[in-house]
Design a protein around this motif. Structure first.
Motif, PDB file in Angstrom:
ATOM      1  N   UNK A 103       0.858  -1.184   0.000  1.00  0.00           N
ATOM      2  CA  UNK A 103       0.000   0.000   0.000  1.00  0.00           C
ATOM      3  C   UNK A 103       0.896   1.236   0.000  1.00  0.00           C
ATOM      4  N   UNK A 104       0.421   2.377  -0.518  1.00  0.00           N
ATOM      5  CA  UNK A 104       1.348   3.488  -0.783  1.00  0.00           C
ATOM      6  C   UNK A 104       1.968   4.196   0.418  1.00  0.00           C
ATOM      7  N   UNK A 164      -4.924   7.787  -0.281  1.00  0.00           N
ATOM      8  CA  UNK A 164      -4.002   6.765   0.193  1.00  0.00           C
ATOM      9  C   UNK A 164      -2.559   7.226  -0.038  1.00  0.00           C
ATOM     10  N   UNK A 165      -2.369   8.198  -0.930  1.00  0.00           N
ATOM     11  CA  UNK A 165      -1.081   8.884  -1.082  1.00  0.00           C
ATOM     12  C   UNK A 165      -1.282  10.249  -1.727  1.00  0.00           C
ATOM     13  N   UNK A 166      -1.684  10.267  -2.996  1.00  0.00           N
ATOM     14  CA  UNK A 166      -1.854  11.526  -3.714  1.00  0.00           C
ATOM     15  C   UNK A 166      -0.654  11.818  -4.582  1.00  0.00           C
ATOM     16  N   UNK A 167      -0.598  11.205  -5.765  1.00  0.00           N
ATOM     17  CA  UNK A 167       0.553  11.362  -6.660  1.00  0.00           C
ATOM     18  C   UNK A 167       0.797  12.816  -7.072  1.00  0.00           C
ATOM     19  N   UNK A 168      -0.256  13.635  -7.341  1.00  0.00           N
ATOM     20  CA  UNK A 168       0.021  15.005  -7.803  1.00  0.00           C
ATOM     21  C   UNK A 168       0.847  15.860  -6.840  1.00  0.00           C
ATOM     22  N   UNK A 175       4.573  -0.638   3.144  1.00  0.00           N
ATOM     23  CA  UNK A 175       4.244   0.713   2.673  1.00  0.00           C
ATOM     24  C   UNK A 175       5.291   1.125   1.639  1.00  0.00           C
ATOM     25  N   UNK A 176       4.878   1.201   0.377  1.00  0.00           N
ATOM     26  CA  UNK A 176       5.779   1.586  -0.711  1.00  0.00           C
ATOM     27  C   UNK A 176       5.071   2.635  -1.566  1.00  0.00           C
ATOM     28  N   UNK A 177       5.679   3.779  -1.705  1.00  0.00           N
ATOM     29  CA  UNK A 177       5.084   4.880  -2.475  1.00  0.00           C
ATOM     30  C   UNK A 177       4.810   4.465  -3.922  1.00  0.00           C
ATOM     31  N   UNK A 178       3.807   5.099  -4.523  1.00  0.00           N
ATOM     32  CA  UNK A 178       3.561   4.902  -5.954  1.00  0.00           C
ATOM     33  C   UNK A 178       4.647   5.550  -6.808  1.00  0.00           C
ATOM     34  N   UNK A 179       5.373   6.486  -6.212  1.00  0.00           N
ATOM     35  CA  UNK A 179       6.555   7.022  -6.859  1.00  0.00           C
ATOM     36  C   UNK A 179       6.315   8.164  -7.829  1.00  0.00           C
ATOM     37  N   UNK A 180       7.424   8.732  -8.284  1.00  0.00           N
ATOM     38  CA  UNK A 180       7.410   9.837  -9.242  1.00  0.00           C
ATOM     39  C   UNK A 180       8.623   9.687 -10.157  1.00  0.00           C
ATOM     40  N   UNK A 181       8.478  10.077 -11.406  1.00  0.00           N
ATOM     41  CA  UNK A 181       9.601  10.020 -12.350  1.00  0.00           C
ATOM     42  C   UNK A 181      10.343  11.353 -12.314  1.00  0.00           C
ATOM     43  N   UNK A 182      11.418  11.376 -11.564  1.00  0.00           N
ATOM     44  CA  UNK A 182      12.177  12.626 -11.437  1.00  0.00           C
ATOM     45  C   UNK A 182      12.850  13.022 -12.749  1.00  0.00           C
TER      46      UNK A 182
END
Length: 334
Positions: free
Chosen positions: A111-112, A248-252, A133-140
């Motif tokens: 889960x994120x 649950x996280x909020x990618x934006x 708990x693992x973030x959905x992440x972002x492409x830096x």
């Protein structure tokens, strides 16, 4: 080791946060050179399942019977379902029962965030499950600060250099705070407000329908746009506003941080562990406080804190997420 990344109705959910999360998973596995397939008819060792619809349940049941290892990705909780579309409040208890039924099929659950992990641990039937708990992440490599992107955004939507622009991102659902976003646009005609994202209004609650149909000179509903334009908007705006009521996280917000954009978020439990008011973002509890802090920030009474937040995006870089997922896969294979 071969992984089946499964998501039911991927074409339908592709434009949502869940769609982004699955796209991130693909890139994360590619970064770690983990062999994966999207075809449930292929052979595989691990089922990494992302959806909780009926077909998803039977895919997981079949995998269980065949002795496959299962990672069930819990992107949804009763709490974030409850304030969404019409009839969500009335059906949330049933959805919680169904989520437990699905998630319990996993050898482990991913889960994120720590917040969503804590929620799931309190669900009867999941209290003894191993949950990561693992973030959905972002492409830096993609979401980054660049002045030229911001110029593209302002040109596209006709904003001048002097315009103070506030953006919001999300589906047309009550949980995303779109009603408050429109109310703030009404209260502050001196600023430009633009909302990115779309979902059919037929499924929206009455307050959301009313909000989206509001006509104001300083309010734009841009609809669904490709991620290039989200990156451009985050670079070109003066402020990212995230009035969400539950996540649950909020990618934006992670994408905003990656682009060096200042943000004001709602002061809710999901953000307690990693976003700090006045240090890396600003937080507000209600519309009145959002209005106050927006005005203070855009009038220079509150300083920029965007640089302080960048380490949050670095921790959630796609490359790090791939390593964490690989560790989970290796653990259950043992």
């Amino acid at each position: 080791m071969k992984v089946l990344l499964y998501a039911e109705g991927l074409k339908t959910i592709g434009k949502s946060g869940l769609g982004k999360a699955i796209s991130h998973q693909m890139k994360a596995l590619e970064n770690e050179k983990i062999n994966y397939t999207l075809n449930p008819h292929d052979d595989y060792d691990i089922l990494h399942i992302n959806t909780w619809f009926l077909k998803s349940y039977f895919v997981a049941k079949k995998a269980k019977r065949k002795g496959k290892k299962i990672v069930y990705h819990a992107h949804s909780t009763e709490e974030d379902y409850r304030n969404g579309f019409i009839l969500a409040k009335q059906t949330s208890k049933f959805i919680k029962w169904w989520l437990i039924k699905c998630y319990s099929l996993g050898d482990v659950i991913v889960t994120p965030t720590l917040y969503s992990k804590r929620l799931l641990q309190e669900y009867k039937g999941l209290e003894n499950k191993k949950i990561y708990a693992i973030s959905n992440g972002v492409e830096l490599d993609f979401f980054k600060k660049d002045k030229k992107y911001g110029e593209e955004f302002r040109t596209k939507y006709g904003y001048s250099e002097d315009d103070k622009v506030i953006i919001g991102i999300g589906l047309y659902i009550e949980r995303k705070g779109i009603v408050d976003f429109v109310e703030l646009a009404k209260r502050m005609p001196e600023y430009q407000f633009i909302w990115f994202g779309y979902s059919p209004l037929v499924a929206a609650t009455s307050p959301v329908k009313k909000a989206v149909n509001t006509k104001l000179n300083n309010l734009t509903f841009a609809g669904y746009v490709e991620r290039d334009m989200i990156r451009a908007a985050l670079n070109g705006c003066d402020l990212y506003l995230f009035p969400t009521l539950e996540e649950t996280e909020g990618i934006p917000i992670i994408e905003a941080i990656a682009c060096g954009t200042d943000a004001i978020v709602r002061d809710i439990p999901i953000f307690e562990d990693w976003l700090e008011d006045g240090k890396n973002v600003y937080k507000a509890k209600d519309v009145d406080e959002f209005e106050l802090k927006i005005k203070d920030f855009l009038n220079g009474k509150r300083k920029s804190v965007a640089k302080n937040a960048y380490s949050i995006a670095e921790e959630r870089d796609q490359k790090n997420i791939g390593k964490q997922l690989k560790e989970v896969y290796q653990t259950i294979m043992k």
